[in-house]
Structures are given as C-alpha cells and as structure tokens.
Write a protein that holds these residues in place. Structure first.
Motif, PDB file in Angstrom:
ATOM      1  N   ASP A  44     -39.457 -28.045  29.965  1.00 21.64           N
ATOM      2  CA  ASP A  44     -39.971 -29.510  30.334  1.00 21.64           C
ATOM      3  C   ASP A  44     -38.888 -30.467  30.508  1.00 21.64           C
ATOM      4  N   ARG A  51     -45.191 -34.276  25.844  1.00 29.75           N
ATOM      5  CA  ARG A  51     -46.334 -34.693  24.899  1.00 29.75           C
ATOM      6  C   ARG A  51     -47.599 -35.082  25.929  1.00 29.75           C
ATOM      7  N   GLN A  52     -47.241 -35.966  27.052  1.00 30.29           N
ATOM      8  CA  GLN A  52     -48.321 -36.014  27.930  1.00 30.29           C
ATOM      9  C   GLN A  52     -49.158 -34.788  28.271  1.00 30.29           C
ATOM     10  N   ALA A  53     -48.164 -33.510  28.844  1.00 31.82           N
ATOM     11  CA  ALA A  53     -48.918 -32.396  29.264  1.00 31.82           C
ATOM     12  C   ALA A  53     -49.671 -31.647  28.327  1.00 31.82           C
ATOM     13  N   HIS A  54     -49.145 -31.752  27.174  1.00 32.20           N
ATOM     14  CA  HIS A  54     -49.892 -30.900  26.027  1.00 32.20           C
ATOM     15  C   HIS A  54     -50.771 -31.609  25.521  1.00 32.20           C
ATOM     16  N   GLN A  55     -50.904 -32.929  25.511  1.00 29.40           N
ATOM     17  CA  GLN A  55     -51.961 -33.705  24.862  1.00 29.40           C
ATOM     18  C   GLN A  55     -53.385 -33.646  25.935  1.00 29.40           C
ATOM     19  N   ALA A  56     -53.009 -33.606  27.193  1.00 25.04           N
ATOM     20  CA  ALA A  56     -53.776 -33.409  28.377  1.00 25.04           C
ATOM     21  C   ALA A  56     -54.524 -32.310  28.340  1.00 25.04           C
ATOM     22  N   PHE A  57     -53.860 -31.275  27.940  1.00 24.96           N
ATOM     23  CA  PHE A  57     -54.545 -29.736  27.788  1.00 24.96           C
ATOM     24  C   PHE A  57     -54.923 -29.643  26.347  1.00 24.96           C
ATOM     25  N   GLN A  59     -56.515 -31.838  24.235  1.00 25.48           N
ATOM     26  CA  GLN A  59     -57.334 -33.016  23.774  1.00 25.48           C
ATOM     27  C   GLN A  59     -58.777 -32.604  24.275  1.00 25.48           C
ATOM     28  N   PRO A  60     -59.013 -32.229  25.342  1.00 27.09           N
ATOM     29  CA  PRO A  60     -60.321 -31.764  25.494  1.00 27.09           C
ATOM     30  C   PRO A  60     -60.969 -30.614  24.790  1.00 27.09           C
ATOM     31  N   GLN A  63     -61.965 -31.815  21.631  1.00 21.94           N
ATOM     32  CA  GLN A  63     -63.304 -32.500  21.503  1.00 21.94           C
ATOM     33  C   GLN A  63     -64.415 -31.507  21.889  1.00 21.94           C
TER      34      GLN A  63
END
Length: 85
Positions: A44, A51-57, A59-60, A63
C-alpha cells in the motif's frame, strides 16, 4: 489462526490455486496499531490508504455478523514468503 512455518495454498477469485505461501511472522494487533511499515509491506502507498481500504472491506463483514468494527478491533497481521508459484 496461522502459525509460524505453516504452509497455505492461496486461491484466486475462481477458487483456483495460484501459489503456496509459508508463514514467517504472526502478530495480533489493534487495527489502530498497524504501522506505516506494515502497511507498506502489503504494497500500500500509505498507512492512511491501508486503513481506509481495510476498513471498507472489513466493516460490512462485521456488520453482517452483528459485530462492530473499530480502531480497537483485533486483527491478525501475518508476513509470509511465496514458496511455490
């Protein structure tokens, strides 16, 4: 959880094997404690991007499981070597 010196077959999106890896290190970290060096080891460009890419992957997925993903979420950080391709 991966163990040091374990081998694993990595599959592509079609379920076909593409390589074999051997685990070299395993760390359990809070998501917020991943370092810029560790993010760069994944290829990366920056820690922020990682952080943004892993959180976007992630988080759903959390949930869907009824869980909360945040900066204190434990992650497994593994380094490995490709031993067969």
């Amino acid at each position: 959880m991966p163990q040091i010196d374990d081998y694993a077959v990595i599959l592509n999106s079609h379920g076909e094997p593409i390589c074999v890896i051997q685990t070299k290190t395993v760390e359990i970290l809070d998501f917020s404690n991943v370092s810029a060096k560790q993010a760069k080891q994944e290829g990366d460009l920056s820690l922020s991007f990682w952080r943004q890419a892993h959180q976007a992957f992630l988080q759903p997925i959390y949930q869907d499981l009824g869980l909360v993903f945040n900066n204190d979420t434990k992650i497994v950080y593994e380094t490995f070597q490709v031993v067969y391709k």
